[in-house]
Design a protein around this motif. Structure first.
Motif, PDB file in Angstrom:
ATOM      1  N   GLU A 182       0.829  -1.210   0.000  1.00 53.74           N
ATOM      2  CA  GLU A 182       0.000   0.000   0.000  1.00 53.74           C
ATOM      3  C   GLU A 182       0.862   1.259   0.000  1.00 53.74           C
ATOM      4  N   VAL A 183       1.983   1.226   0.726  1.00 51.38           N
ATOM      5  CA  VAL A 183       2.889   2.381   0.735  1.00 51.38           C
ATOM      6  C   VAL A 183       3.438   2.620  -0.667  1.00 51.38           C
ATOM      7  N   MET A 184       3.863   1.564  -1.334  1.00 50.46           N
ATOM      8  CA  MET A 184       4.393   1.709  -2.691  1.00 50.46           C
ATOM      9  C   MET A 184       3.312   2.219  -3.650  1.00 50.46           C
ATOM     10  N   GLY A 185       2.079   1.759  -3.453  1.00 45.01           N
ATOM     11  CA  GLY A 185       0.977   2.247  -4.278  1.00 45.01           C
ATOM     12  C   GLY A 185       0.736   3.733  -4.075  1.00 45.01           C
ATOM     13  N   GLU A 186       0.834   4.190  -2.827  1.00 44.29           N
ATOM     14  CA  GLU A 186       0.647   5.619  -2.551  1.00 44.29           C
ATOM     15  C   GLU A 186       1.815   6.435  -3.091  1.00 44.29           C
ATOM     16  N   LEU A 187       3.030   5.893  -3.010  1.00 44.37           N
ATOM     17  CA  LEU A 187       4.184   6.627  -3.521  1.00 44.37           C
ATOM     18  C   LEU A 187       4.124   6.792  -5.033  1.00 44.37           C
ATOM     19  N   ARG A 188       3.475   5.863  -5.732  1.00 48.46           N
ATOM     20  CA  ARG A 188       3.319   6.012  -7.180  1.00 48.46           C
ATOM     21  C   ARG A 188       2.416   7.195  -7.528  1.00 48.46           C
ATOM     22  N   LYS A 189       1.555   7.585  -6.603  1.00 49.63           N
ATOM     23  CA  LYS A 189       0.630   8.697  -6.849  1.00 49.63           C
ATOM     24  C   LYS A 189       1.275  10.060  -6.610  1.00 49.63           C
ATOM     25  N   VAL A 190       2.449  10.088  -5.972  1.00 45.37           N
ATOM     26  CA  VAL A 190       3.101  11.348  -5.621  1.00 45.37           C
ATOM     27  C   VAL A 190       3.602  12.034  -6.882  1.00 45.37           C
ATOM     28  N   VAL A 191       3.336  13.327  -6.971  1.00 44.23           N
ATOM     29  CA  VAL A 191       3.795  14.123  -8.103  1.00 44.23           C
ATOM     30  C   VAL A 191       4.971  14.976  -7.623  1.00 44.23           C
ATOM     31  N   THR A 192       6.126  14.813  -8.263  1.00 45.28           N
ATOM     32  CA  THR A 192       7.317  15.571  -7.896  1.00 45.28           C
ATOM     33  C   THR A 192       7.180  16.992  -8.436  1.00 45.28           C
ATOM     34  N   PRO A 193       7.409  17.999  -7.585  1.00 45.48           N
ATOM     35  CA  PRO A 193       7.280  19.377  -8.064  1.00 45.48           C
ATOM     36  C   PRO A 193       8.414  19.731  -9.034  1.00 45.48           C
ATOM     37  N   THR A 194       8.114  20.663  -9.913  1.00 43.64           N
ATOM     38  CA  THR A 194       9.140  21.149 -10.840  1.00 43.64           C
ATOM     39  C   THR A 194      10.121  22.031 -10.074  1.00 43.64           C
ATOM     40  N   ARG A 195      11.222  22.348 -10.720  1.00 40.06           N
ATOM     41  CA  ARG A 195      12.238  23.188 -10.069  1.00 40.06           C
ATOM     42  C   ARG A 195      11.652  24.552  -9.683  1.00 40.06           C
ATOM     43  N   LYS A 196      10.849  25.119 -10.569  1.00 43.40           N
ATOM     44  CA  LYS A 196      10.241  26.427 -10.302  1.00 43.40           C
ATOM     45  C   LYS A 196       9.297  26.344  -9.097  1.00 43.40           C
ATOM     46  N   GLU A 197       8.483  25.294  -9.045  1.00 41.85           N
ATOM     47  CA  GLU A 197       7.572  25.111  -7.913  1.00 41.85           C
ATOM     48  C   GLU A 197       8.339  24.901  -6.613  1.00 41.85           C
ATOM     49  N   LEU A 198       9.411  24.128  -6.674  1.00 40.93           N
ATOM     50  CA  LEU A 198      10.204  23.855  -5.486  1.00 40.93           C
ATOM     51  C   LEU A 198      10.841  25.121  -4.936  1.00 40.93           C
ATOM     52  N   ILE A 199      11.365  25.958  -5.822  1.00 38.47           N
ATOM     53  CA  ILE A 199      11.944  27.240  -5.396  1.00 38.47           C
ATOM     54  C   ILE A 199      10.858  28.134  -4.808  1.00 38.47           C
ATOM     55  N   ASN A 200       9.684  28.146  -5.425  1.00 34.05           N
ATOM     56  CA  ASN A 200       8.571  28.948  -4.922  1.00 34.05           C
ATOM     57  C   ASN A 200       8.143  28.471  -3.534  1.00 34.05           C
ATOM     58  N   TYR A 201       7.974  27.163  -3.359  1.00 32.44           N
ATOM     59  CA  TYR A 201       7.573  26.617  -2.061  1.00 32.44           C
ATOM     60  C   TYR A 201       8.619  26.915  -0.993  1.00 32.44           C
ATOM     61  N   THR A 202       9.898  26.785  -1.360  1.00 32.96           N
ATOM     62  CA  THR A 202      10.969  27.072  -0.402  1.00 32.96           C
ATOM     63  C   THR A 202      10.936  28.534   0.019  1.00 32.96           C
ATOM     64  N   GLY A 203      10.721  29.419  -0.933  1.00 27.65           N
ATOM     65  CA  GLY A 203      10.632  30.844  -0.612  1.00 27.65           C
ATOM     66  C   GLY A 203       9.468  31.150   0.310  1.00 27.65           C
ATOM     67  N   VAL A 204       8.328  30.523   0.063  1.00 22.77           N
ATOM     68  CA  VAL A 204       7.157  30.741   0.911  1.00 22.77           C
ATOM     69  C   VAL A 204       7.438  30.284   2.335  1.00 22.77           C
ATOM     70  N   VAL A 205       8.059  29.122   2.473  1.00 21.66           N
ATOM     71  CA  VAL A 205       8.377  28.595   3.802  1.00 21.66           C
ATOM     72  C   VAL A 205       9.366  29.497   4.522  1.00 21.66           C
ATOM     73  N   LEU A 206      10.400  29.953   3.821  1.00 20.36           N
ATOM     74  CA  LEU A 206      11.398  30.825   4.453  1.00 20.36           C
ATOM     75  C   LEU A 206      10.781  32.148   4.898  1.00 20.36           C
ATOM     76  N   VAL A 207       9.931  32.734   4.074  1.00 22.77           N
ATOM     77  CA  VAL A 207       9.266  33.990   4.450  1.00 22.77           C
ATOM     78  C   VAL A 207       8.380  33.770   5.673  1.00 22.77           C
ATOM     79  N   PHE A 208       7.642  32.662   5.692  1.00 25.62           N
ATOM     80  CA  PHE A 208       6.788  32.365   6.834  1.00 25.62           C
ATOM     81  C   PHE A 208       7.618  32.190   8.110  1.00 25.62           C
ATOM     82  N   VAL A 209       8.727  31.479   8.014  1.00 25.91           N
ATOM     83  CA  VAL A 209       9.579  31.262   9.189  1.00 25.91           C
ATOM     84  C   VAL A 209      10.155  32.582   9.680  1.00 25.91           C
ATOM     85  N   ILE A 210      10.581  33.444   8.769  1.00 29.68           N
ATOM     86  CA  ILE A 210      11.122  34.748   9.171  1.00 29.68           C
ATOM     87  C   ILE A 210      10.050  35.585   9.859  1.00 29.68           C
TER      88      ILE A 210
END
Length: 89
Positions: free
Chosen positions: A37-65
């Motif tokens: 079941e874990v492997m089945g759920e991991l197949r459903k995971v969508v890896t974010p693009t580089r642009k999305e990952l940078i955007n998410y990281t920026g949002v998290v850093l701003v929130f933490v600050i």
């Protein structure tokens, strides 16, 4: 006047619950099912693009600050209040 009705399960619900009994399996078969079941759920995971990952990281850093600023401000306010209330040594 409206009649008060209580939501109670009917006979069909009770009969359905009795008919769906799960057989017990051994510990190893349960672990194998868990990993399948874990492997089945991991197949459903969508890896974010580089642009999305940078955007998410920026949002998290701003929130933490922002949270650091809020906690720092509250710490200063409470320490000032305590020093004024009890006096400094």
């Amino acid at each position: 006047m409206a009649r008060n009705e209580v939501d109670e399960p009917g006979n069909e619900v009770a009969a359905g619950a009795q008919g769906k009994r799960v057989e017990k399996h051994g510990m190893f078969s349960a672990m194998a099912r868990f990993f399948r079941e874990v492997m089945g759920e991991l197949r459903k995971v969508v890896t974010p693009t580089r642009k999305e990952l940078i955007n998410y990281t920026g949002v998290v850093l701003v929130f933490v600050i922002i949270m650091i600023g809020i906690v720092w401000t509250l710490d200063l306010a409470f320490s000032w209040f305590v020093v004024n209330l009890f006096g400094a040594r």
